[in-house]
Structure formats: C-alpha cells, structure tokens
Design a protein around this motif. Structure first.
Motif, PDB file in Angstrom:
ATOM      1  N   GLY A 169      -9.348   4.905  -9.229  1.00 40.54           N
ATOM      2  CA  GLY A 169      -9.843   5.856  -8.217  1.00 40.54           C
ATOM      3  C   GLY A 169     -10.918   6.776  -8.733  1.00 40.54           C
TER       4      GLY A 169
ATOM      5  N   GLU B 178       0.845  -1.192   0.000  1.00 39.88           N
ATOM      6  CA  GLU B 178       0.000   0.000   0.000  1.00 39.88           C
ATOM      7  C   GLU B 178       0.877   1.236   0.000  1.00 39.88           C
ATOM      8  N   ALA B 179       0.620   2.136  -0.943  1.00 39.70           N
ATOM      9  CA  ALA B 179       1.354   3.395  -0.989  1.00 39.70           C
ATOM     10  C   ALA B 179       0.770   4.353   0.043  1.00 39.70           C
ATOM     11  N   GLY B 180       1.547   5.334   0.440  1.00 39.73           N
ATOM     12  CA  GLY B 180       1.133   6.284   1.462  1.00 39.73           C
ATOM     13  C   GLY B 180       0.108   7.289   0.964  1.00 39.73           C
ATOM     14  N   ALA B 181      -0.756   7.724   1.910  1.00 40.38           N
ATOM     15  CA  ALA B 181      -1.724   8.767   1.622  1.00 40.38           C
ATOM     16  C   ALA B 181      -1.066  10.119   1.839  1.00 40.38           C
ATOM     17  N   GLY B 182      -1.549  11.133   1.150  1.00 41.00           N
ATOM     18  CA  GLY B 182      -1.015  12.481   1.320  1.00 41.00           C
ATOM     19  C   GLY B 182      -1.773  13.443   0.456  1.00 41.00           C
ATOM     20  N   GLY B 183      -1.304  14.705   0.405  1.00 38.25           N
ATOM     21  CA  GLY B 183      -1.914  15.685  -0.491  1.00 38.25           C
ATOM     22  C   GLY B 183      -2.031  15.115  -1.887  1.00 38.25           C
ATOM     23  N   THR B 184      -0.989  14.472  -2.341  1.00 37.04           N
ATOM     24  CA  THR B 184      -1.016  13.641  -3.545  1.00 37.04           C
ATOM     25  C   THR B 184      -0.625  12.248  -3.086  1.00 37.04           C
ATOM     26  N   GLY B 185      -1.492  11.278  -3.314  1.00 40.63           N
ATOM     27  CA  GLY B 185      -1.213   9.915  -2.855  1.00 40.63           C
ATOM     28  C   GLY B 185      -0.001   9.324  -3.540  1.00 40.63           C
ATOM     29  N   GLY B 186       0.688   8.432  -2.839  1.00 36.93           N
ATOM     30  CA  GLY B 186       1.831   7.739  -3.417  1.00 36.93           C
ATOM     31  C   GLY B 186       1.399   6.719  -4.458  1.00 36.93           C
ATOM     32  N   ALA B 187       2.305   6.342  -5.327  1.00 42.47           N
ATOM     33  CA  ALA B 187       2.019   5.409  -6.418  1.00 42.47           C
ATOM     34  C   ALA B 187       2.566   4.018  -6.086  1.00 42.47           C
TER      35      ALA B 187
END
Length: 128
Positions: free
Chosen positions: A128, A82-91
C-alpha cells in the motif's frame, strides 16, 4: 432477533452425520445463488466463522473453496478475499499450519496455466 441452528447428531462410537446446503442444478438456465451473511449493526457487526473439526488420531479435515468451472469459452468463477475498509483497514492473513511433530505446512501461490499458445495468469504483489 431470531436464531437458526442446523446441526447433526454426535457419533459416540461411529461417524457423526453430514450437513448439506445447496441450490439445484439446471440444464438451460442459471442455477440459484447461495449467500451467507451477517446483518449490519450500529455497533460491532457479527462475524462468519468456517472451521473444520479437530481429529484426535487421524488427519485433520480439509477446507476447500472452489469457484465454478466452465466447459465452454466463458470465464471460470473467481475467488475474492478482501478485508474490510475502515479507519484502519482490516488485514488478510494466509498462514500454513505448524508441524507439532514433523514439518510445517507450505504456502503455494500459483497462477493459472494457459492452453493453445495463450499467456498464463500472473501473480502480482503490491504494497500500500
């Protein structure tokens, strides 16, 4: 803060050493867990890199992730990427190796089989 380095000696004309990090077995209880993590940070958090060495003449080494099996009727272990969540999610990137002289590598995505007339696993792709 501190630094830990775990390494084996180089092999100039022979094999280099191996490193093993594991928890012990148990007959009746739960075996220990192994956690590899970096600390949180006010700025950029540190990363974790797993890399297999390059070979000059032989085959490249393999990287294998295998969740635990069960021999009873319990659930087999899961593998979660699972990639990290953030202002722009990780890939999340899954890429097979390029063929420098022959064919490139393939990508196989396969759900688990079932026994005794039960339904096998499914593969679901959702945008998404």
């Amino acid at each position: 803060s501190g630094r830990i380095v775990l390494t084996t000696a180089d092999g100039s004309r022979s094999d280099s050493g191996s490193a093993l990090l594991c928890t012990g077995d148990t007959q009746d209880g739960t075996s220990g867990s192994l956690t590899l993590s970096t600390g949180s940070a006010g700025e950029a958090a540190g990363g974790i890199t797993m890399r297999v060495g390059t070979s000059e003449h032989g085959d490249g080494g393999e990287l294998s992730l295998h969740a635990g099996d069960t021999f009873g009727d319990g659930l087999g272990g899961s593998v979660e990427v699972e990639a990290g969540a953030g202002g722009t999610g990780g890939a999340v990137a899954l890429q097979a190796g390029a063929g420098t002289e022959l064919s490139g590598g393939g990508v196989l995505l396969e759900a688990g089989e079932a026994t005794d007339g039960m339904t096998g696993g499914s593969v679901t792709l959702t945008a998404g």
